[in-house]
Design a protein around this motif. Structure first.
Motif, PDB file in Angstrom:
ATOM      1  N   ARG A   1       0.827  -1.205   0.000  1.00  0.00           N
ATOM      2  CA  ARG A   1       0.000   0.000   0.000  1.00  0.00           C
ATOM      3  C   ARG A   1       0.864   1.260   0.000  1.00  0.00           C
ATOM      4  N   CYS A   2       1.983   1.206   0.716  1.00  0.00           N
ATOM      5  CA  CYS A   2       2.914   2.353   0.723  1.00  0.00           C
ATOM      6  C   CYS A   2       3.459   2.618  -0.672  1.00  0.00           C
ATOM      7  N   TYR A   3       3.917   1.559  -1.338  1.00  0.00           N
ATOM      8  CA  TYR A   3       4.494   1.734  -2.670  1.00  0.00           C
ATOM      9  C   TYR A   3       3.440   2.217  -3.670  1.00  0.00           C
ATOM     10  N   GLU A   4       2.228   1.700  -3.559  1.00  0.00           N
ATOM     11  CA  GLU A   4       1.177   2.118  -4.498  1.00  0.00           C
ATOM     12  C   GLU A   4       0.815   3.583  -4.300  1.00  0.00           C
ATOM     13  N   LEU A   5       0.777   4.025  -3.043  1.00  0.00           N
ATOM     14  CA  LEU A   5       0.476   5.431  -2.782  1.00  0.00           C
ATOM     15  C   LEU A   5       1.604   6.320  -3.299  1.00  0.00           C
ATOM     16  N   ALA A   6       2.847   5.888  -3.098  1.00  0.00           N
ATOM     17  CA  ALA A   6       3.987   6.667  -3.601  1.00  0.00           C
ATOM     18  C   ALA A   6       3.976   6.735  -5.120  1.00  0.00           C
ATOM     19  N   LEU A   7       3.578   5.659  -5.766  1.00  0.00           N
ATOM     20  CA  LEU A   7       3.550   5.628  -7.229  1.00  0.00           C
ATOM     21  C   LEU A   7       2.461   6.531  -7.804  1.00  0.00           C
ATOM     22  N   ARG A   8       1.470   6.866  -7.019  1.00  0.00           N
ATOM     23  CA  ARG A   8       0.483   7.826  -7.485  1.00  0.00           C
ATOM     24  C   ARG A   8       1.081   9.223  -7.601  1.00  0.00           C
ATOM     25  N   VAL A   9       2.158   9.459  -6.864  1.00  0.00           N
ATOM     26  CA  VAL A   9       2.867  10.737  -6.953  1.00  0.00           C
ATOM     27  C   VAL A   9       3.983  10.653  -7.989  1.00  0.00           C
ATOM     28  N   GLU A  10       4.748   9.575  -7.941  1.00  0.00           N
ATOM     29  CA  GLU A  10       5.888   9.362  -8.840  1.00  0.00           C
ATOM     30  C   GLU A  10       5.611   8.133  -9.694  1.00  0.00           C
ATOM     31  N   GLY A  11       4.779   8.308 -10.713  1.00  0.00           N
ATOM     32  CA  GLY A  11       4.263   7.162 -11.462  1.00  0.00           C
ATOM     33  C   GLY A  11       5.297   6.357 -12.207  1.00  0.00           C
TER      34      GLY A  11
ATOM     35  N   ASN B   1      12.585   2.613  -8.905  1.00  0.00           N
ATOM     36  CA  ASN B   1      12.807   1.975  -7.609  1.00  0.00           C
ATOM     37  C   ASN B   1      11.490   1.586  -6.952  1.00  0.00           C
ATOM     38  N   LEU B   2      10.500   2.484  -7.018  1.00  0.00           N
ATOM     39  CA  LEU B   2       9.192   2.184  -6.433  1.00  0.00           C
ATOM     40  C   LEU B   2       8.515   1.029  -7.161  1.00  0.00           C
ATOM     41  N   LEU B   3       8.613   1.034  -8.485  1.00  0.00           N
ATOM     42  CA  LEU B   3       8.014  -0.061  -9.253  1.00  0.00           C
ATOM     43  C   LEU B   3       8.662  -1.398  -8.907  1.00  0.00           C
ATOM     44  N   HIS B   4       9.983  -1.374  -8.748  1.00  0.00           N
ATOM     45  CA  HIS B   4      10.679  -2.613  -8.383  1.00  0.00           C
ATOM     46  C   HIS B   4      10.251  -3.097  -7.006  1.00  0.00           C
TER      47      HIS B   4
ATOM     48  N   GLN C   1       6.664  -2.882 -16.894  1.00  0.00           N
ATOM     49  CA  GLN C   1       6.630  -1.422 -16.915  1.00  0.00           C
ATOM     50  C   GLN C   1       8.028  -0.842 -16.718  1.00  0.00           C
ATOM     51  N   VAL C   2       8.799  -1.436 -15.798  1.00  0.00           N
ATOM     52  CA  VAL C   2      10.163  -0.972 -15.558  1.00  0.00           C
ATOM     53  C   VAL C   2      11.009  -1.162 -16.810  1.00  0.00           C
ATOM     54  N   LEU C   3      10.896  -2.319 -17.430  1.00  0.00           N
ATOM     55  CA  LEU C   3      11.739  -2.632 -18.586  1.00  0.00           C
ATOM     56  C   LEU C   3      11.347  -1.830 -19.819  1.00  0.00           C
TER      57      LEU C   3
ATOM     58  N   THR D   1      17.562  -2.189 -20.360  1.00  0.00           N
ATOM     59  CA  THR D   1      18.865  -2.810 -20.067  1.00  0.00           C
ATOM     60  C   THR D   1      19.084  -3.010 -18.572  1.00  0.00           C
ATOM     61  N   ASP D   2      18.034  -2.905 -17.774  1.00  0.00           N
ATOM     62  CA  ASP D   2      18.158  -3.113 -16.321  1.00  0.00           C
ATOM     63  C   ASP D   2      18.249  -4.614 -16.058  1.00  0.00           C
ATOM     64  N   THR D   3      19.458  -5.098 -15.808  1.00  0.00           N
ATOM     65  CA  THR D   3      19.664  -6.541 -15.664  1.00  0.00           C
ATOM     66  C   THR D   3      18.978  -7.097 -14.414  1.00  0.00           C
ATOM     67  N   GLY D   4      18.941  -6.312 -13.350  1.00  0.00           N
ATOM     68  CA  GLY D   4      18.253  -6.775 -12.156  1.00  0.00           C
ATOM     69  C   GLY D   4      16.787  -7.038 -12.407  1.00  0.00           C
ATOM     70  N   MET D   5      16.159  -6.139 -13.183  1.00  0.00           N
ATOM     71  CA  MET D   5      14.743  -6.328 -13.511  1.00  0.00           C
ATOM     72  C   MET D   5      14.550  -7.530 -14.439  1.00  0.00           C
ATOM     73  N   LEU D   6      15.482  -7.715 -15.389  1.00  0.00           N
ATOM     74  CA  LEU D   6      15.394  -8.890 -16.263  1.00  0.00           C
ATOM     75  C   LEU D   6      15.481 -10.173 -15.445  1.00  0.00           C
ATOM     76  N   ASN D   7      16.396 -10.203 -14.484  1.00  0.00           N
ATOM     77  CA  ASN D   7      16.542 -11.386 -13.632  1.00  0.00           C
ATOM     78  C   ASN D   7      15.272 -11.638 -12.820  1.00  0.00           C
ATOM     79  N   ASN D   8      14.750 -10.561 -12.198  1.00  0.00           N
ATOM     80  CA  ASN D   8      13.548 -10.720 -11.374  1.00  0.00           C
ATOM     81  C   ASN D   8      12.333 -11.103 -12.210  1.00  0.00           C
ATOM     82  N   ARG D   9      12.278 -10.547 -13.415  1.00  0.00           N
ATOM     83  CA  ARG D   9      11.185 -10.943 -14.308  1.00  0.00           C
ATOM     84  C   ARG D   9      11.296 -12.432 -14.644  1.00  0.00           C
ATOM     85  N   GLY D  10      12.512 -12.902 -14.847  1.00  0.00           N
ATOM     86  CA  GLY D  10      12.709 -14.326 -15.113  1.00  0.00           C
ATOM     87  C   GLY D  10      12.239 -15.186 -13.957  1.00  0.00           C
TER      88      GLY D  10
END
Length: 626
Positions: free
Chosen positions: A481-491, A495-498, A519-521, A526-535
Motif C-alpha cells: 500500500r505504501c508503494y502504491e500510494l507513492a507511485l500515485r505521486v511518482e508514477g 525503484n518504487l516499481l521494483h 513497466q520498468v523494462l 537494459t536493467d539486468t536486475g529487472m530482467l533477472n527478477n522478471r525471469g
C-alpha cells in the motif's frame, strides 16, 4: 450558469432531487453569455470511489453525487473564425475561463443549498488533472477545475468564511487572523499541496494536462535554470540584504537608495535589464560605494556572468572589508566557478567577522564536504552550533555527515536534539527513521515514519522507506500500500516499481508483479536486475521458455554475474535440460566457488544425468558449506 448542460447520465432512482437540482443549475445566469462551463455528473459508486482515491479524501464516498466542473472551450474552438485565431487558448484566456468555471461551481452549491442539500467543494481534483481528463474522456480544450459533492446529509464540517474585508486599503492580519491561518495549515492543508515537492509535482501534472488539452501558452526556460546561477527569488533577497547590512549615510529619500530598492523590486518581478540600468545609474552617482557594485554583482551572478560578479564583489569587499555578508557572497561566486579553495577562505573569513552568519557556515561545510569529506564538514557544523546556538538545520546536517561516516548513534542523538526544537519536522523524522532502519530497528523506524507522514502524507521517499521497513517485518500487504500510494505521486519511479513488484512476488501475486517488471523494462530495457527478477517471476508462473530468455538477456549484459547463471541453471533444470543446466551451474561456481545453492543444483543435474559419484561429491560439498 453559462455553457452546455451537464453530461447526460441516468440518475439513480433514490435521488429524486437530482433532476430538480440540474434544472436549477441550467437556469443559473452566466457571464457575457460565454459558453465555457460543462459539468460531468457522477452518481455511480465506482466513480465516486475513484474520486475519493484520487483526492485522498473520503467525502466523495459519503456524498450521493459528485460533479466535476470543467472549463469547456471545445465548441468555441470548433466555431472560431479562422482569421481571428483562438486567443482563449492562451494564459489570459485560461485564467479567465477558470474563474468563470469556479464561479459556476459556487453558484451551483448555492442552488443546492436552497433545495436543502449539503455541498462541499473539492479543489484537490485540479492537482490531478491528467487522471481526471483520462477518466472522464475530456476532449481538447476541456479542462477540469473543481469537484462539487452533493448529498442530503451533512458531510465534512462547517466552515468559516474565507473572505476578509478591507475598507479602502489592505490591512495586515491581526494576531488572531495569523493564528487562524496557522490552524488551517495544521488541520486542513493535508488535502492541498502541503510541501513544495507536492506542489511542484501537482504543477507538473497540471502543465502536462494543459498541453494535452491543447492550451498553447508555454513557459520559457527561466534564467535560474541555467547552470551556475541563483534563483531570481534568492537573488532579490540577497540584494535586499546588501542594502540592509551596508552602513550608509543616505537619507531615506536619497535618490541612490531609492534606485537600489527599485532594482530589487525589478529583479523580483523579472525585469532584470531594468534593474541593471538602475544599478549602473546608482554607481555613476556614488562611484565609491560598496553596496552598489555588490548589488550589481548579484544580478550578474543570477544571469550566470560569474567573472563580472567576481570583479564587482572584489571591489565591494575592498571598500567594506568588515562586511561579512559581502565576503560570503564573493565565496558563493567562487564556489559556482569551481574554485573551492578561495570559496572556503571567503566563508571562513566571513564567519570570523560575524560568527552568527549562518549562510556562511552552511556554505563552508558544503565546500568541505565536497572536497575534504564528511568528517571536516561535521566539525564545521559543530563549530557553527557553538557560535550560533541550538539550530535545527545545523543539527540535521551534522547528523547526515555523521550518518555517512557510520557514526549512527551520534547522528541519532543530534536528530533527537533537533526534534526537541521542532518535534514534527518531517525531514528530521525521516532521517532518524532511515538511520534506525539501517540499524535494523524497524518498529521504532516505523513510528517515526508515521509521524513524518502525518505532515507529508504523500511524500514518495517517506512512503518508500516505510514500505522497506514493513517488508523487512514481513508485512507485505502494508508495504504494498505504501508503494502504491507513492507511485500515485511518482508514477514512473523505477525503484518504487521494483519494490512494488517485489512485494507482489512475496505475496504470490505473480501476474501483477510481472506487469510491474514489464513497466520498468519499458522505461529501462537494459536493467539486468529487472530482467533477472522478471525471469524468476515467469518461473513461478511456470513459463520457463520466457524465463530463460530473460536470464539470457541479463547475461548478455552482465556475463560474469553468478546469480544470473545460477537462476538460468535452475530454469533449465526445470525444463529437463540437465546438460545445459549443469553448464550454467558450473559457470556460476567458477565465479563464486563457495556457494551452497550452486553445488546443490550441480549435484541434482549430475544425478539426473546418471553421474552418481560426481553428484555425491557435490552434495557432500554443499553439506560442508551449509
Amino acid at each position: 450558469m453559462s455553457g452546455s448542460s451537464p453530461q447526460e447520465h441516468r440518475p439513480a432512482q433514490e435521488l429524486p432531487w437530482l433532476e430538480e437540482l440540474l434544472t436549477a443549475m441550467e437556469k443559473l445566469p452566466g457571464c457575457e453569455n460565454l459558453p465555457a462551463t460543462s459539468v460531468v455528473v457522477l452518481t455511480e459508486p465506482a466513480d465516486r470511489d475513484w474520486l475519493a482515491g484520487l483526492t485522498e479524501c473520503d467525502w466523495p464516498r459519503q456524498a450521493a453525487v459528485g460533479m466535476v466542473f470543467c472549463l469547456d472551450y471545445f465548441a468555441l474552438k470548433q466555431t472560431c473564425p479562422h482569421e481571428a485565431g483562438f486567443a482563449l487558448a492562451g494564459l489570459a484566456g485560461f485564467i479567465y475561463g477558470v474563474g468563470l468555471t469556479a464561479r459556476s461551481a459556487q453558484a451551483a452549491a448555492q442552488a443546492a443549498e436552497k433545495l436543502g442539500l449539503s455541498c462541499i467543494l473539492l479543489p484537490q481534483a485540479l492537482g490531478e488533472a491528467p487522471a481526471v481528463r483520462t477518466r472522464l474522456q475530456l476532449p481538447p480544450y476541456v479542462f477540469p477545475v473543481t469537484a462539487l459533492l452533493v448529498t442530503e446529509k451533512r458531510i465534512g464540517k462547517s466552515r468559516l468564511t474565507g473572505v476578509k474585508i478591507h475598507r479602502g486599503r489592505y490591512r495586515e492580519p491581526a494576531a488572531a487572523e495569523l493564528a487562524a491561518a496557522a490552524a488551517w495549515w495544521e488541520e486542513e492543508a493535508g488535502g492541498f499541496f502541503r510541501t513544495r515537492v507536492a506542489g511542484y509535482l501537482a504543477a507538473k501534472k497540471m502543465a502536462a494536462a494543459l498541453v494535452q488539452a491543447g492550451f498553447t501558452f508555454t513557459a520559457a526556460a527561466a534564467p535560474e535554470q541555467q547552470a551556475g546561477a541563483l534563483s531570481r527569488t534568492d537573488a532579490a533577497a540577497a540584494l535586499g540584504r546588501i542594502v540592509r547590512t551596508q552602513p550608509s549615510r543616505r537619507s531615506f529619500f536619497n535618490r541612490t537608495g531609492v534606485q537600489l530598492r527599485l532594482a530589487q523590486l525589478a529583479l523580483f518581478a523579472g525585469r532584470v535589464e531594468g534593474g541593471v540600468k538602475l544599478l549602473h545609474a546608482a554607481m555613476a552617482a556614488e562611484p565609491a560605494a560598496a553596496d552598489i557594485p555588490a548589488a550589481l554583482a548579484v544580478v550578474y551572478q543570477y544571469q550566470g556572468s560569474l567573472d563580472k560578479a567576481v570583479s564587482l564583489l572584489e571591489q565591494a569587499t575592498a571598500r567594506a572589508p568588515g562586511n561579512a555578508y559581502l565576503i560570503h557572497l564573493l565565496g558563493t561566486v567562487y564556489q559556482q566557478q569551481g574554485q573551492d579553495g578561495p570559496a572556503a577562505a571567503c566563508f571562513r573569513r566571513a564567519v570570523e567577522i560575524d560568527p552568527k552568519l549562518k549562510p556562511a557556515w552552511l556554505a563552508l561545510a558544503q565546500v568541505l564536504e565536497a572536497g575534504a569529506g564528511f568528517a571536516e564538514a561535521a566539525a564545521v557544523y559543530e563549530e557553527a552550533r557553538a557560535a550560533i546556538g541550538p539550530d535545527v538545520t545545523l543539527l540535521n546536517n551534522e547528523g547526515l555527515c555523521l550518518s555517512n561516516l557510520g557514526r549512527r548513534q551520534e547522528a541519532a542523538r543530534l536528530y533527537r536534539e533537533a526534534l526537541k526544537l521542532t518535534p514534527d519536522d518531517p525531514v528530521i523524522l525521516g532521517n532518524l527513521a532511515l538511520l534506525l532502519g539501517q540499524e535494523g530497528q524497524f518498529d521504532p523506524a516505523l513510528a517515526y515514519y508515521n509521524r513524518a507522514l502525518r505532515r507529508r502524507p504523500r511524500d514518495p521517499n517517506l512512503l518508500n522507506n516505510k514500505g522497506f521497513c514493513l517488508g523487512k517485518l514481513g508485512r507485505y500487504e502494508e508495504a504494498l500500500r505504501c508503494y502504491e500510494l507513492a507511485l500515485r505521486v511518482e508514477g514512473d519511479d523505477l525503484n518504487l516499481l521494483h519494490n512494488k513488484a517485489s512485494c507482489l512476488t512475496r505475496l504470490g501475486r505473480y501476474k501483477e508483479a510481472l506487469a510491474c517488471y514489464d513497466q520498468v523494462l519499458q522505461l529501462n530495457p537494459t536493467d539486468t536486475g529487472m530482467l533477472n527478477n522478471r525471469g524468476l517471476c515467469l518461473m513461478a508462473l511456470n513459463r520457463m521458455r520466457e524465463a530463460s530468455e530473460c536470464f539470457n538477456l541479463a547475461l548478455k549484459l552482465e556475463p560474469n554475474n553468478a546469480v544470473y547463471w545460477g537462476n538460468k541453471g535452475a530454469c533449465l533444470f526445470k525444463q529437463g535440460k540437465y546438460q545445459e543446466a549443469l553448464a550454467a551451474y558450473e559457470r556460476a561456481l567458477a565465479l563464486t566457488p563457495e556457494e551452497l545453492v550452486y553445488y546443490s543444483g550441480k549435484g541434482m543435474c549430475l544425478d539426473y544425468l546418471g553421474r552418481a559419484e560426481e553428484a555425491v561429491d557435490c552434495y557432500n560439498r554443499a553439506l560442508r558449506l551449509a
